[in-house]
Design an enzyme around this catalytic site. Sequence first.
Site, PDB file in Angstrom:
ATOM      1  CD  GLU A 165      -2.840  -1.215   2.389  1.00 43.71           C
ATOM      2  OE1 GLU A 165      -2.838  -0.258   3.172  1.00 43.71           O
ATOM      3  OE2 GLU A 165      -3.608  -2.197   2.526  1.00 43.71           O
ATOM      4  CG  ASP A 211      -1.652  -0.422  -3.083  1.00 45.78           C
ATOM      5  OD1 ASP A 211      -0.789   0.453  -3.299  1.00 45.78           O
ATOM      6  OD2 ASP A 211      -2.609  -0.257  -2.294  1.00 45.78           O
ATOM      7  CD  GLU A 281      -4.399  -8.051   1.941  1.00 43.64           C
ATOM      8  OE1 GLU A 281      -5.313  -7.392   2.486  1.00 43.64           O
ATOM      9  OE2 GLU A 281      -3.221  -7.669   1.941  1.00 43.64           O
TER      10      GLU A 281
END
Length: 369
Positions: A165, A211, A281
């Site tokens: 990120e 990200d 994720e």
Amino acid sequence: MPTRRSLLGLFALSGTAGAFATPSFAGLLRASFVDDQSAPLRAIAAQRGIVYGSAVGSYELRDPEFAASLAREAGILVAEYEMKRGVIEEVRGRYDFSGIDTLMAFAQAHGMAFRAHTLVWHHRNPGWLDAAVLAERDPALQTGYIDAVMRHCKGRIKSWDVVNEAISPEDGRSDNLRNTLWLQAFGPGYIDAAFHAARAADPTAQLVYNDWGCENSGDKHDRFRAATLDFLERALARGVPIDGLGLQGHLQAFGPPIDQKKLRDFLSKVQQMGLKILITEHDVDDSGGPSDIATRDQAVANASRRFLEVVLDNSATEAVLTWGLSDRFLKPSGWRETLTGYSPRALPLDADMQRTPMWHAMARVLATG
Ligand code: XIL
């Protein structure tokens, strides 16, 4: 005498189905998995060369029903929180690897791969870190940690989220980087330094930039996709050793549907850079919609299906991980949800370890594209 199913499962579990698949055999494999709902996601994924797995916390492994489901369904694990720096180096210079050692031992015992998340992030750092980094501005505070953690895990982890990120167009910088403590202390070069340190620590490891923000639709996410492509192109041109892009894959069941064409075009550009693509994720937030379970489950399944259809259609995609396997350990996201008794249904298994419509949607897309 092994049955066809056990043979198919064996090949798929061992991840060698691709090596064995001839056109007729591949068709046999896929037909079997589409109509054989007993096949776990790891086997269905493996028959097309994808590894499927999940984030996990070592406390979850103390639940035998969950542990059995995880061993059945997942072919790769990632630490949900135990590989955050705030857990590993809570006290400066003192490393606690007990959590991830437990997780890696479970993965090894069940023939699973393991991926690492994450070495450089601006959240979940130990309380002493920010002040030390900003006061001392010693690059070893970043690269020394990378070296220590990767050396501890060498030979057990093949894929690493090195930087997490780091992009935020909303922060207003011309390079679209997020204004984190790392950027403030070391400038934009902290990203290059992190990846070079990781390559030096384990030259055989896959190094991933991870990200969120490239998956969803809307102007903000259009800007995010453009910023991510620009970041990757510039970094690769500087010789930064990035091997793959990790898309977190956090979706909203009742938000704007993803723009499949924009996502497909974006992923094609990533593939043309020679990068691998990993979904790291994936989950689908089902808050904010109607209360009935069937409607929520169907919206979650549709969102996952529409996302994975595009992702899995790109041959650079090699892994899909969900941010958890079962809803059992999820908690309501806000006070309103807590008050209303809402319990999230965001993952392939519900709180009773039953396969949800999301599981079936993932199984179908993994099996048939
Ligand atoms: C979160 C985990 O879910 C928490 O358990 C942990 O305490 C903090 O990190 N983006 C990420 C993940 O890259 O690391 C975050 O996971 C969720 C958002």
